[in-house]
Design a protein around this motif. Structure first.
Motif, PDB file in Angstrom:
ATOM      1  N   ILE A 134       0.874  -1.175   0.000  1.00 34.37           N
ATOM      2  CA  ILE A 134       0.000   0.000   0.000  1.00 34.37           C
ATOM      3  C   ILE A 134       0.907   1.220   0.000  1.00 34.37           C
ATOM      4  N   ARG A 135       0.594   2.194  -0.841  1.00 31.06           N
ATOM      5  CA  ARG A 135       1.482   3.348  -0.981  1.00 31.06           C
ATOM      6  C   ARG A 135       0.674   4.589  -1.328  1.00 31.06           C
ATOM      7  N   TYR A 136       1.312   5.730  -1.116  1.00 31.73           N
ATOM      8  CA  TYR A 136       0.724   7.008  -1.541  1.00 31.73           C
ATOM      9  C   TYR A 136       0.941   7.137  -3.034  1.00 31.73           C
ATOM     10  N   ASP A 137      -0.149   7.148  -3.808  1.00 31.88           N
ATOM     11  CA  ASP A 137      -0.044   7.172  -5.266  1.00 31.88           C
ATOM     12  C   ASP A 137      -1.341   7.723  -5.859  1.00 31.88           C
ATOM     13  N   PRO A 138      -1.499   9.069  -5.858  1.00 36.47           N
ATOM     14  CA  PRO A 138      -2.733   9.664  -6.380  1.00 36.47           C
ATOM     15  C   PRO A 138      -3.008   9.315  -7.831  1.00 36.47           C
ATOM     16  N   ASP A 139      -1.968   9.014  -8.611  1.00 35.51           N
ATOM     17  CA  ASP A 139      -2.169   8.703 -10.032  1.00 35.51           C
ATOM     18  C   ASP A 139      -2.823   7.332 -10.225  1.00 35.51           C
ATOM     19  N   ALA A 140      -2.583   6.405  -9.302  1.00 38.23           N
ATOM     20  CA  ALA A 140      -3.126   5.054  -9.439  1.00 38.23           C
ATOM     21  C   ALA A 140      -4.411   4.848  -8.648  1.00 38.23           C
ATOM     22  N   ALA A 141      -4.623   5.676  -7.621  1.00 42.09           N
ATOM     23  CA  ALA A 141      -5.789   5.496  -6.753  1.00 42.09           C
ATOM     24  C   ALA A 141      -7.039   6.103  -7.372  1.00 42.09           C
ATOM     25  N   THR A 142      -8.176   5.474  -7.088  1.00 41.78           N
ATOM     26  CA  THR A 142      -9.478   5.967  -7.536  1.00 41.78           C
ATOM     27  C   THR A 142     -10.421   5.993  -6.351  1.00 41.78           C
ATOM     28  N   ALA A 143     -10.975   7.166  -6.072  1.00 45.63           N
ATOM     29  CA  ALA A 143     -11.860   7.303  -4.910  1.00 45.63           C
ATOM     30  C   ALA A 143     -13.037   6.344  -5.014  1.00 45.63           C
ATOM     31  N   GLY A 144     -13.309   5.650  -3.914  1.00 54.21           N
ATOM     32  CA  GLY A 144     -14.444   4.734  -3.871  1.00 54.21           C
ATOM     33  C   GLY A 144     -14.162   3.364  -4.432  1.00 54.21           C
ATOM     34  N   GLU A 145     -12.958   3.142  -4.951  1.00 56.65           N
ATOM     35  CA  GLU A 145     -12.594   1.835  -5.472  1.00 56.65           C
ATOM     36  C   GLU A 145     -11.420   1.287  -4.671  1.00 56.65           C
ATOM     37  N   SER A 146     -11.328  -0.032  -4.621  1.00 55.73           N
ATOM     38  CA  SER A 146     -10.261  -0.676  -3.865  1.00 55.73           C
ATOM     39  C   SER A 146     -10.199  -2.137  -4.254  1.00 55.73           C
ATOM     40  N   PRO A 147      -8.999  -2.722  -4.307  1.00 52.80           N
ATOM     41  CA  PRO A 147      -8.915  -4.168  -4.573  1.00 52.80           C
ATOM     42  C   PRO A 147      -9.497  -4.996  -3.439  1.00 52.80           C
ATOM     43  N   PHE A 148      -9.756  -4.346  -2.288  1.00 53.12           N
ATOM     44  CA  PHE A 148     -10.321  -5.052  -1.132  1.00 53.12           C
ATOM     45  C   PHE A 148     -11.823  -4.819  -0.991  1.00 53.12           C
ATOM     46  N   LEU A 149     -12.436  -4.219  -2.007  1.00 50.11           N
ATOM     47  CA  LEU A 149     -13.874  -3.938  -1.986  1.00 50.11           C
ATOM     48  C   LEU A 149     -14.618  -5.000  -2.770  1.00 50.11           C
ATOM     49  N   VAL A 150     -15.640  -5.581  -2.145  1.00 49.93           N
ATOM     50  CA  VAL A 150     -16.470  -6.601  -2.780  1.00 49.93           C
ATOM     51  C   VAL A 150     -17.870  -6.026  -2.941  1.00 49.93           C
ATOM     52  N   SER A 151     -18.390  -6.036  -4.151  1.00 53.80           N
ATOM     53  CA  SER A 151     -19.708  -5.465  -4.407  1.00 53.80           C
ATOM     54  C   SER A 151     -20.789  -6.223  -3.656  1.00 53.80           C
ATOM     55  N   ALA A 152     -21.925  -5.578  -3.486  1.00 51.47           N
ATOM     56  CA  ALA A 152     -23.039  -6.219  -2.786  1.00 51.47           C
ATOM     57  C   ALA A 152     -23.480  -7.493  -3.494  1.00 51.47           C
ATOM     58  N   ALA A 153     -23.451  -7.482  -4.826  1.00 50.46           N
ATOM     59  CA  ALA A 153     -23.862  -8.671  -5.575  1.00 50.46           C
ATOM     60  C   ALA A 153     -22.918  -9.827  -5.313  1.00 50.46           C
ATOM     61  N   ALA A 154     -21.606  -9.546  -5.276  1.00 50.11           N
ATOM     62  CA  ALA A 154     -20.620 -10.607  -5.070  1.00 50.11           C
ATOM     63  C   ALA A 154     -20.522 -11.033  -3.616  1.00 50.11           C
ATOM     64  N   ALA A 155     -20.938 -10.165  -2.691  1.00 48.49           N
ATOM     65  CA  ALA A 155     -20.783 -10.452  -1.265  1.00 48.49           C
ATOM     66  C   ALA A 155     -21.869 -11.356  -0.706  1.00 48.49           C
ATOM     67  N   ARG A 156     -22.892 -11.644  -1.496  1.00 52.04           N
ATOM     68  CA  ARG A 156     -23.986 -12.471  -0.981  1.00 52.04           C
ATOM     69  C   ARG A 156     -23.514 -13.889  -0.670  1.00 52.04           C
ATOM     70  N   SER A 157     -24.064 -14.454   0.385  1.00 51.48           N
ATOM     71  CA  SER A 157     -23.767 -15.832   0.747  1.00 51.48           C
ATOM     72  C   SER A 157     -24.477 -16.783  -0.217  1.00 51.48           C
ATOM     73  N   THR A 158     -24.090 -18.055  -0.184  1.00 52.73           N
ATOM     74  CA  THR A 158     -24.732 -19.043  -1.062  1.00 52.73           C
ATOM     75  C   THR A 158     -26.240 -19.131  -0.828  1.00 52.73           C
TER      76      THR A 158
END
Length: 309
Positions: free
Chosen positions: A101-125
């Motif tokens: 994890i690093r300070y990198d405004p050019d690569a970062a996008t507000a509201g997005e993250s590789p650790f974010l799982v959408s509500a559709a994908a987060a549902r249990s079986t």
């Protein structure tokens, strides 16, 4: 880095997360959601335990100061710091990739993250089975499945995909419930529910011993080895691959043509579900109650049909 501006951004991005979305800790991959934000903390709730934990503003400042001095390898993050690291990547200043994890405004996008799982994908079986069954019920109500040849191609495709998804998801649920039921079922015991009865069944699966053991047992009893030897399909396939032997010389090939599902648009299904929910919420009075009762009845009938398999 302006701590006040960064803190404001953190809170804003947490509050803007899609309802039902989850975040994952970078190392242990524990799912958690945002339960509450306040002037001095962001409260998270872990999905695997229900534990609520405050992430304090002062601790975010400490972590951001560490990032200002250089990148932080994700593998080095202590468990208590992982949620802070995850939330930080929601800003437009800090990026996470290549194991750091690093300070990198050019690569970062507000509201997005590789650790974010959408509500559709987060549902249990079970949640996915419920949602897919609801979509299948709506599709069956809308399309005339009694006459598949008369269906529009798009309707027939959607009906096939949804039925496949319900079957696959229901089988996963059935396998998990099976383990729980086996702990409650004794020999020759039956358990009864509203929709049916189950009992414990034992089925043997046989696997031959190694070749040396089998041949020794046959030799001891004077049984000719050739009685049990035959063609090894795996070895035959190797021969086909490395020689000019043709498949039809050693195999009797029957062609089976069928429809294979090659993809499911989960985002489209989730969007459709939200549309159904919104329409139900907009209905008031007797009409709304009638529709809710009808949907409950559809779900009950689907549940009964699935449990009978």
């Amino acid at each position: 880095m302006d701590p006040d501006n960064t803190w404001t951004t953190l809170r804003r991005q947490c509050e803007a997360l899609e309802p039902g979305a989850e975040l994952l800790t970078p190392v242990s991959e524990r799912p958690f959601g945002i339960a509450q934000t306040a002037d001095d903390r962001i409260v998270v709730r872990f999905g695997d335990s229900g534990e609520r934990r405050p992430l304090w503003r002062e601790q975010f400042v400490v972590f951001l100061e560490r990032l200002a001095a250089g990148s932080v390898p994700t593998d080095d993050l202590p468990p208590g710091v992982e949620p802070y690291a995850t939330v930080v990547t929601l800003t437009d200043e800090y990026a996470a990739d290549d194991g750091e994890i690093r300070y990198d405004p050019d690569a970062a996008t507000a509201g997005e993250s590789p650790f974010l799982v959408s509500a559709a994908a987060a549902r249990s079986t079970p949640e996915r089975v419920h949602d897919d069954a609801l979509l299948l019920a709506e599709q069956l109500e809308r399309a005339d499945a009694d006459d598949p040849s008369a269906l529009e191609t798009e309707d027939a495709t959607d009906l096939y995909v949804l039925a496949s998804d319900v079957q696959r998801g229901a089988n996963r649920v059935r396998r998990s419930v099976c383990d729980a039921l086996l702990e409650r079922l004794g020999p020759d015991q039956r358990l009864h529910g509203r929709y049916g009865t189950v009992r414990r069944t034992t089925r043997e699966r046989r696997q031959p011993e190694d070749e040396e053991t089998v041949f020794a047992a046959l030799d001891d009893r004077g049984i000719p080895r050739e009685w049990v030897t035959g063609i090894d399909r795996d070895k035959l396939d190797v021969v086909l691959a490395v020689t000019d032997l043709e498949e039809d010389e050693v195999y009797d090939v029957d062609e089976d043509v069928y429809v294979q599902k090659v993809g499911t648009d989960e985002d489209e299904k989730y969007s459709r579900l939200e549309g159904i929910a919104d329409r139900i919420d907009e209905l008031e009075g007797a009409e709304g109650e009638d529709l809710r009762a009808e949907l409950d009845d559809i779900e009950s009938r689907l549940e009964e049909a699935l449990s009978a398999d």
